[in-house]
Design an enzyme around this catalytic site. Sequence first.
Site, mmCIF file in Angstrom:
data_model
loop_
_atom_site.group_PDB
_atom_site.id
_atom_site.type_symbol
_atom_site.label_atom_id
_atom_site.label_comp_id
_atom_site.label_asym_id
_atom_site.label_seq_id
_atom_site.Cartn_x
_atom_site.Cartn_y
_atom_site.Cartn_z
ATOM 1 N N HIS A 83 22.197 -24.349 33.345
ATOM 2 C CA HIS A 83 22.028 -23.606 32.088
ATOM 3 C C HIS A 83 23.418 -23.444 31.469
ATOM 4 C CE1 HIS A 83 20.266 -21.044 29.179
ATOM 5 N NE2 HIS A 83 20.048 -19.950 29.885
ATOM 6 N N HIS A 125 17.678 -32.040 27.794
ATOM 7 C CA HIS A 125 17.253 -30.694 27.421
ATOM 8 C C HIS A 125 15.750 -30.591 27.608
ATOM 9 C CE1 HIS A 125 16.724 -27.034 25.082
ATOM 10 N NE2 HIS A 125 18.009 -26.831 25.304
ATOM 11 N N ASP A 134 26.298 -28.227 25.394
ATOM 12 C CA ASP A 134 27.413 -28.077 26.333
ATOM 13 C C ASP A 134 28.297 -29.311 26.430
ATOM 14 O OD1 ASP A 134 26.785 -25.449 27.224
ATOM 15 O OD2 ASP A 134 25.092 -26.284 28.313
HETATM 16 N N1 CMC Z 1 21.416 -36.806 33.944
HETATM 17 C C1 CMC Z 1 20.655 -37.745 34.517
HETATM 18 N N2 CMC Z 1 19.319 -37.719 34.548
HETATM 19 C C2 CMC Z 1 18.730 -36.687 33.932
HETATM 20 C C3 CMC Z 1 19.454 -35.678 33.293
HETATM 21 C C4 CMC Z 1 20.850 -35.766 33.303
HETATM 22 N N3 CMC Z 1 21.603 -34.833 32.703
HETATM 23 N N4 CMC Z 1 18.610 -34.766 32.762
HETATM 24 C C5 CMC Z 1 17.382 -35.200 33.076
HETATM 25 N N5 CMC Z 1 17.452 -36.354 33.781
HETATM 26 C C6 CMC Z 1 16.329 -37.171 34.263
HETATM 27 C C7 CMC Z 1 15.705 -36.568 35.505
HETATM 28 O O1 CMC Z 1 16.319 -37.069 36.682
HETATM 29 C C8 CMC Z 1 14.276 -37.000 35.360
HETATM 30 O O2 CMC Z 1 14.194 -38.356 35.702
HETATM 31 P P1 CMC Z 1 12.897 -38.895 36.494
HETATM 32 O O3 CMC Z 1 11.770 -38.744 35.522
HETATM 33 O O4 CMC Z 1 13.231 -40.300 36.839
HETATM 34 O O5 CMC Z 1 12.725 -38.011 37.695
HETATM 35 C C9 CMC Z 1 14.029 -36.927 33.860
HETATM 36 O O6 CMC Z 1 15.337 -37.130 33.254
HETATM 37 C C10 CMC Z 1 13.484 -35.580 33.395
HETATM 38 O O7 CMC Z 1 14.392 -34.568 33.837
HETATM 39 P P2 CMC Z 1 13.989 -33.120 34.302
HETATM 40 O O8 CMC Z 1 15.001 -32.621 35.279
HETATM 41 O O9 CMC Z 1 12.549 -33.110 34.725
HETATM 42 O O10 CMC Z 1 14.095 -32.335 32.935
HETATM 43 P P3 CMC Z 1 14.114 -30.789 32.746
HETATM 44 O O11 CMC Z 1 13.530 -30.513 31.429
HETATM 45 O O12 CMC Z 1 13.495 -30.092 33.932
HETATM 46 O O13 CMC Z 1 15.658 -30.428 32.779
HETATM 47 C C11 CMC Z 1 17.868 -29.988 32.126
HETATM 48 C C12 CMC Z 1 16.407 -30.133 31.673
HETATM 49 C C13 CMC Z 1 18.685 -29.491 30.959
HETATM 50 C C14 CMC Z 1 17.953 -28.946 33.267
HETATM 51 C C15 CMC Z 1 18.369 -31.371 32.612
HETATM 52 O O14 CMC Z 1 18.317 -32.301 31.555
HETATM 53 C C16 CMC Z 1 19.768 -31.293 33.202
HETATM 54 O O15 CMC Z 1 19.926 -30.990 34.388
HETATM 55 N N6 CMC Z 1 20.821 -31.579 32.382
HETATM 56 C C17 CMC Z 1 22.183 -31.460 32.859
HETATM 57 C C18 CMC Z 1 22.626 -30.008 32.848
HETATM 58 C C19 CMC Z 1 22.862 -29.519 31.439
HETATM 59 O O16 CMC Z 1 23.524 -30.172 30.632
HETATM 60 N N7 CMC Z 1 22.360 -28.313 31.158
HETATM 61 C C20 CMC Z 1 22.519 -27.672 29.854
HETATM 62 C C21 CMC Z 1 21.222 -27.596 29.110
HETATM 63 S S1 CMC Z 1 21.399 -27.148 27.408
HETATM 64 C C22 CMC Z 1 22.081 -25.594 27.322
HETATM 65 C C23 CMC Z 1 21.568 -24.576 28.274
HETATM 66 O O17 CMC Z 1 20.371 -24.487 28.565
HETATM 67 O O18 CMC Z 1 22.388 -23.796 28.730
#
Ligand code: CMC
Length: 420
Positions: free
Chosen positions: A256, A295, A352
């Site tokens: 986050h 996201h 971010d």
């Molecule tokens: N790098 C590589 N792969 C990713 C990433 C990433 N940053 N984000 C998602 N994926 C992949 C994930 O591995 C999954 O692949 P598969 O379908 O093959 O298993 C697919 O994309 C869907 O991801 P998810 O984890 O199910 O998506 P989510 O909606 O649960 O997670 C998230 C959203 C923001 C937690 C995630 O994208 C992430 O970890 N991003 C990196 C951390 C980040 O930048 N966080 C800040 C978010 S924005 C501001 C805030 O909220 O504070």
Amino acid sequence: MQLTSTQDGKSTDIPAENGVVRGADLARAGLSTYDPGLVNTATVRSAITYIDGDQGILEYRGYPIEQLAGNATHLEVAYLLLYGELPTPDQLAVWNNEINKHRFVHENVRGIIQSYRYDAHPMAKLMSGVASMVTFYPSARDIADPEARERNIVRMLAKIPTIAAWAYRQSIGRHYVYPNDELGYVDNFLAMLFQSQQLVYRADPRVTRALEVLFILHADHEQNCSTNAVRAVASAGNDVYTSVGAGIGALFGPLHGGANEAVLAMLKQIGSPDRVGEFIEGVKAGKARLMGFGHRVYKSYDPRARIIKKACEDVLEATGARNPLLEVARELEKVALEDEYFISRRLYPNVDFYSGLIYEALRFPPEMFTVLFAVPRTAGWCAQWLEGVTDPEQKIMRPRQVYTGHRERSFVPLEGRAGA
Ligand code: CMC
């Protein structure tokens, strides 16, 4: 639209309004939902922030984020989030004055911050500093009193920059700088962070504006993890300090608000643009996450990232800080946006991705990055808290579970257990 559930030959109709089914109607039909991460569950009705994740639209109270970031101040936006309308000039003058009057914290808060170890993370200090405020303002517990609600929201918004700045000063062993009446919200925050021997610390106006824009972009983002934490804690009847303290804890997480700090660490680890390809291959192989990408809601370019990218270029120009990591970030974005892995999963830069580079150019240490997210997000948390505690439909948040454990086992005395 209507759904029909059939169980044991008996059919029950379940109404769906605008594509939304109510949990209570599902329960009547003997159905429940399993939704880890609340990916497809609305927990509240809200009129504060609108997001269209497919089109990359973000609006506060109906105003596009681009217009607010281009024209407003953070306190103006805070007023809008809380009260639903932009303030008139008179209302804004009163509002600014109210906030300015409450910037000082009780001297004992200083003692609380002072008591931490030299290497304590400023987010942890901020969290406990904010949560401690209810001990100084116990009237905040009376959340049914509109006047108490309003007074404590003002205190919360006014004092959080002071606690944040002092959390930072404690870690560098510098004297605490008291709020200055002559300075606006952002300028005063910068002075409390960076003032040394000057009588009045005056920040470069370009830096002040850049931070003001960042504050506006971070002010609210509907039901994200930390806002959900604020809403959940508030739903048990809690005051604004206790609820915002919980929000700060949620924001601390690297998935986050902690992502901005993690992005910088990642850029440093990559080191130079020619190593981007290798890093991306590692991400695709599941060895790392591309921090600052992806996201839950945005499945296109995060509109805040677009504005921040521009602000980042402006700040680097204003400060003359040539950061080679900007080149790494640009290359990373370019390579990822052309790569099938990221395209098929609709992963784009989020808020971010570039913000850490701005904070670094402003000479903030990485541990302060998430604090710089928490200070402006307090406006949104307060608005969401207020909307929640005044919503007649709001109930204590108490989700269900799908139980997967044992049932009805008989206790085995210690001497009778395997290996005894
Ligand atoms: N790098 C590589 N792969 C990713 C990433 C990433 N940053 N984000 C998602 N994926 C992949 C994930 O591995 C999954 O692949 P598969 O379908 O093959 O298993 C697919 O994309 C869907 O991801 P998810 O984890 O199910 O998506 P989510 O909606 O649960 O997670 C998230 C959203 C923001 C937690 C995630 O994208 C992430 O970890 N991003 C990196 C951390 C980040 O930048 N966080 C800040 C978010 S924005 C501001 C805030 O909220 O504070």
